[in-house]
Design a protein around this motif. Sequence first.
Motif, short mmCIF file in Angstrom:
data_model
loop_
_atom_site.label_atom_id
_atom_site.label_comp_id
_atom_site.label_asym_id
_atom_site.label_seq_id
_atom_site.Cartn_x
_atom_site.Cartn_y
_atom_site.Cartn_z
N ILE A 35 0.82 -1.21 0.00
CA ILE A 35 0.00 0.00 0.00
C ILE A 35 0.85 1.26 0.00
O ILE A 35 0.51 2.27 -0.63
N GLN A 36 1.99 1.26 0.66
CA GLN A 36 2.77 2.48 0.84
C GLN A 36 3.43 2.94 -0.46
O GLN A 36 3.64 2.18 -1.39
N GLY A 37 3.72 4.25 -0.49
CA GLY A 37 4.45 4.83 -1.61
C GLY A 37 3.61 5.21 -2.81
O GLY A 37 4.15 5.48 -3.89
N GLN A 38 2.28 5.28 -2.66
CA GLN A 38 1.41 5.62 -3.78
C GLN A 38 1.33 7.13 -3.96
O GLN A 38 0.87 7.84 -3.07
N LYS A 39 1.75 7.61 -5.11
CA LYS A 39 1.70 9.05 -5.38
C LYS A 39 0.26 9.54 -5.51
O LYS A 39 -0.05 10.68 -5.21
N ILE A 40 -0.64 8.68 -5.93
CA ILE A 40 -2.02 9.07 -6.20
C ILE A 40 -2.86 9.12 -4.92
O ILE A 40 -3.89 9.78 -4.87
N ASP A 41 -2.43 8.45 -3.86
CA ASP A 41 -3.20 8.38 -2.62
C ASP A 41 -2.45 9.11 -1.51
O ASP A 41 -1.43 8.61 -1.02
N PRO A 42 -2.92 10.30 -1.10
CA PRO A 42 -2.21 11.08 -0.08
C PRO A 42 -2.11 10.38 1.27
O PRO A 42 -1.24 10.71 2.07
N ARG A 43 -2.97 9.41 1.51
CA ARG A 43 -2.92 8.69 2.78
C ARG A 43 -1.72 7.76 2.87
O ARG A 43 -1.27 7.42 3.97
N HIS A 44 -1.19 7.36 1.71
CA HIS A 44 -0.14 6.35 1.72
C HIS A 44 1.05 6.74 0.85
O HIS A 44 1.72 5.87 0.29
N VAL A 45 1.33 8.04 0.76
CA VAL A 45 2.49 8.50 0.00
C VAL A 45 3.78 8.15 0.73
O VAL A 45 4.78 7.76 0.12
N GLU A 46 3.76 8.31 2.04
CA GLU A 46 4.96 8.10 2.86
C GLU A 46 5.40 6.64 2.84
O GLU A 46 4.59 5.71 2.92
N LEU A 47 6.72 6.44 2.75
CA LEU A 47 7.30 5.10 2.88
C LEU A 47 7.61 4.85 4.35
O LEU A 47 8.69 5.19 4.85
N ARG A 48 6.67 4.28 5.04
CA ARG A 48 6.80 4.09 6.49
C ARG A 48 7.72 2.93 6.85
O ARG A 48 8.34 2.92 7.90
N TYR A 49 7.79 1.93 5.99
CA TYR A 49 8.54 0.72 6.30
C TYR A 49 9.60 0.47 5.23
O TYR A 49 9.37 0.70 4.05
N THR A 50 10.74 -0.05 5.66
CA THR A 50 11.82 -0.35 4.73
C THR A 50 11.80 -1.79 4.26
O THR A 50 12.49 -2.13 3.29
N GLY A 51 11.05 -2.62 4.92
CA GLY A 51 10.98 -4.02 4.53
C GLY A 51 10.12 -4.83 5.48
O GLY A 51 9.47 -4.28 6.38
N MET A 52 10.13 -6.14 5.31
CA MET A 52 9.27 -7.03 6.08
C MET A 52 9.55 -6.94 7.58
O MET A 52 8.63 -6.75 8.39
N VAL A 53 10.83 -7.06 7.96
CA VAL A 53 11.18 -7.05 9.38
C VAL A 53 10.86 -5.70 10.00
O VAL A 53 10.31 -5.62 11.12
N ASP A 54 11.19 -4.61 9.31
CA ASP A 54 10.91 -3.27 9.82
C ASP A 54 9.42 -3.06 10.02
O ASP A 54 8.99 -2.49 11.04
N CYS A 55 8.62 -3.52 9.06
CA CYS A 55 7.16 -3.39 9.17
C CYS A 55 6.63 -4.20 10.35
O CYS A 55 5.79 -3.74 11.11
N PHE A 56 7.15 -5.41 10.50
CA PHE A 56 6.72 -6.28 11.60
C PHE A 56 7.05 -5.64 12.96
O PHE A 56 6.19 -5.59 13.86
N VAL A 57 8.27 -5.14 13.10
CA VAL A 57 8.71 -4.56 14.38
C VAL A 57 7.95 -3.27 14.69
O VAL A 57 7.46 -3.07 15.81
N LYS A 58 7.85 -2.37 13.69
CA LYS A 58 7.17 -1.09 13.93
C LYS A 58 5.69 -1.29 14.24
O LYS A 58 5.15 -0.61 15.12
N THR A 59 5.05 -2.17 13.52
CA THR A 59 3.63 -2.43 13.79
C THR A 59 3.44 -2.97 15.20
O THR A 59 2.52 -2.57 15.92
#
Length: 289
Positions: A35-59
């Motif tokens: 979902i992240q990194g979409q230029k068309i969707d302002p809700r998900h423009v930001e790249l919050r996670y760098t990968g699987m492990v980062d997403c798992f830990v941050k969540t």
Amino acid sequence: MGDRDWRPFIYGGLASIVAEFGTFPIDTTKTRLQIQGQKIDPRHVELRYTGMVDCFVKTSKQEGIKALYCGIWPAVLRQATYGTIKFGTYYSLKNVLAARREDGGTKEHLATNTFCAAFAGGLSSAIANPTDVLKVRMQVGDEKRNLVRCFAEIYRVEGLRGLWRGVGPTAQRAALIAAVELPVYDSCKRALLPALGDAPLNHFASSLLASLGSAVASTPLDVIRTRLMNQRKLKNTTEPMQRIYKGTIDCFLQTVRNEGFLALYKDRKLLRFHYNGRELLREHQNFTY
């Protein structure tokens, strides 16, 4: 009706549910990364996670371990319908068509198996599409309500179309996965019978080989359908409509144009791990059939 073999439907559905519980946190990280990194969707423009492990830990840290299982009940409901219909339809249709061939079904027929698998995958995923929409919305974190309230809210705000958002790429993806996965699984299992016999190890190895190819082939459609399912198109509103993807082709073109072709293969390693793990767990439950 009394002679109908219901085992493929029952075993397929139960195995899919068990597998879903085992791999769901991986599915949640996959969905958020897609979902992240979409230029068309302002809700998900930001790249919050760098990968699987980062997403798992941050969540886990920011929202708690429970957030990794947010959306599990629509996923279970999906597997109870999608998994049951797919496996049951595939084996039942294959047996019907095999009985009509000249060899009486004594030999495997690749074209027949591929057609049956694609038909079963597309049909079952289209029927189960509303549960997929609910799962994606809850995984992303936009919906915190329970299953029934989330369903009612989507229907009230977006109408019936909202529940079948992304059904096109969903059915196409499922047909592609099934067309690759099930025939390859059958072929691998048959080829390994002399060496391994009809044992769990045979089913694990066959499932691994089959799911590797299907995961790689279906990744672009998986990214597209996730993005389509997550977007909202309100009904009966006078407010200016937010920019949304018009369909599969538009999502494909805009994703490639704004983020590059490799965006369609976001987290392909994660996808392979997710599909492989789910199929191995599923076949462990289903190997006695």
